[in-house]
Enzyme design. Structure first.
Site, short mmCIF file in Angstrom:
data_model
loop_
_atom_site.label_atom_id
_atom_site.label_comp_id
_atom_site.label_asym_id
_atom_site.label_seq_id
_atom_site.Cartn_x
_atom_site.Cartn_y
_atom_site.Cartn_z
CD GLN A 1 -3.09 -4.72 6.63
OE1 GLN A 1 -3.03 -3.74 5.90
NE2 GLN A 1 -3.76 -5.80 6.29
CE LYS B 1 -3.72 -2.50 2.30
NZ LYS B 1 -4.38 -2.86 3.57
CG ASP C 1 -9.12 0.00 5.28
OD1 ASP C 1 -8.83 -0.20 4.08
OD2 ASP C 1 -8.38 -0.32 6.22
#
Ligand code: NAP
Length: 295
Positions: free
Chosen positions: A96, A52, A119
């Site tokens: 994460q 990412k 997200d």
């Protein structure tokens, strides 16, 4: 049968975002900034976060990474999130997953400011998705929808059967497929582990989105000719003939099902590569204040 090439579509979309970023900066906009938090030593998590950050650099974003060891307290993690929420330079924040067991994923998700939740996991953003307001669509359903759009797959009035009802794939994919938009306007059936006679539904489907995590679950006798099949599943299967010692297998018995389909995604190289595009898109939207116009 047409193979949906998620790898090449994602590369093209990434170039488009890169161009949008440079136009945005040239017109005086602030360089988008994505911040990631990584907890512990999980190898796969490290790989995902590194990818990412590499994407951010490639398309002209600023990125930053906060790393904590697996013993970090929930309090410390939440206070870091609050500091990032208050930092006006940071547009998007991701934590994460998975997190160590002593940390509540729900509390973490709900502490991230909705306007920085790129997200798309915060209940406010999920709620906005369900009532059709602009929102950050989470990475995997975003990837599914973008592939359908790219290939011009007809969805209005079609019967879409979604296998799986998880918060990160099945449920948001079903909401998107039933919304009044393109891709969407499908009649949606959601199947899960308690569904009886599942093939009764898959045999009626014009579009199947398989997201259950059981390798090669969807067999040829469960699919009618001409179906569009989107295979989200990814399972590692031991394979000593591969350098890595494993291969990736989807939820669809690809060799048997593919000849029946009008379109199908392979695993790997289908939905997977598309998921990284969603995060970049959402971070750019945040920098441009497209979702939360007053933050
Ligand atoms: P999950 O949270 O484990 O959810 C699985 C869903 O499948 C649940 O709703 C479960 O039903 C349902 N299910 C399980 N067994 C079933 C059966 N025999 N028949 C019908 N439904 C069944 O999984 P997930 O996070 O959604 O992920 C699903 C798969 O997609 C995994 O292989 C995952 O690795 C993969 N994935 C891929 C990407 C990507 O980038 N391509 C991203 C995310 C996930 P219940 O609700 O009743 O338990």
């Amino acid at each position: 049968m047409e193979l949906i090439d998620g790898k090449s579509v994602s590369e093209e979309l990434k170039k488009n975002i890169q161009q949008e970023v440079s136009n945005w900066i040239a017109s005086g906009g602030k360089k988008p900034h994505l911040c990631a938090i990584l907890v512990g030593d999980d190898g796969a998590s490290h790989t995902y976060v590194a990818a990412k950050i590499k994407d951010c650099e490639a398309i002209g974003f600023t990125s930053s990474l906060f790393r904590f060891d697996s013993q970090v307290t929930e309090e410390k993690l939440l206070s870091t999130i609050i500091e990032i929420n208050q930092n006006p330079d940071i547009d998007g924040l991701i934590v994460q997953l998975p997190l160590p067991g002593h940390i509540s994923v729900d509390r973490v998700t709900q502490t991230i400011a909705p306007e920085k939740d790129v997200d798309g996991f915060h209940p406010q953003n999920v709620g906005r998705l369900s009532i059709g307001l602009p929102t950050y669509v989470s990475a995997t359903p975003f990837g599914i929808i973008k592939l359908m759009e790219y290939y011009g797959i007809e969805t209005a009035g079609k019967h879409c059967v979604v296998l799986g009802r998880s918060n990160i794939v099945g449920t948001p994919a079903s909401i998107l497929m039933s919304r009044n938009a393109y891709p969407g306007n499908a009649t949606v059936t959601i199947c899960h582990s308690k569904t009886k006679d599942l093939e009764k539904y898959t045999l009626q489907a014009d579009i199947i989105i398989a997201a259950i995590g059981i390798p090669e679950f969807l067999k040829a006798h469960m699919v009618k000719p001409g179906t569009v099949v989107i295979d989200v599943g990814i399972t590692r299967i031991e394979d000593s003939s591969k350098k890595a010692g494993f291969r990736l297998v989807g939820d669809v018995d690809f060799a048997a099902v593919a000849p029946l389909c009008s379109y199908i995604t392979p695993v790997p190289g289908g939905v997977g590569p598309m998921t990284r595009i969603g995060l970049l898109t959402n971070t750019l939207k945040s920098a441009r204040k497209e979702i939360y116009t007053t933050n």
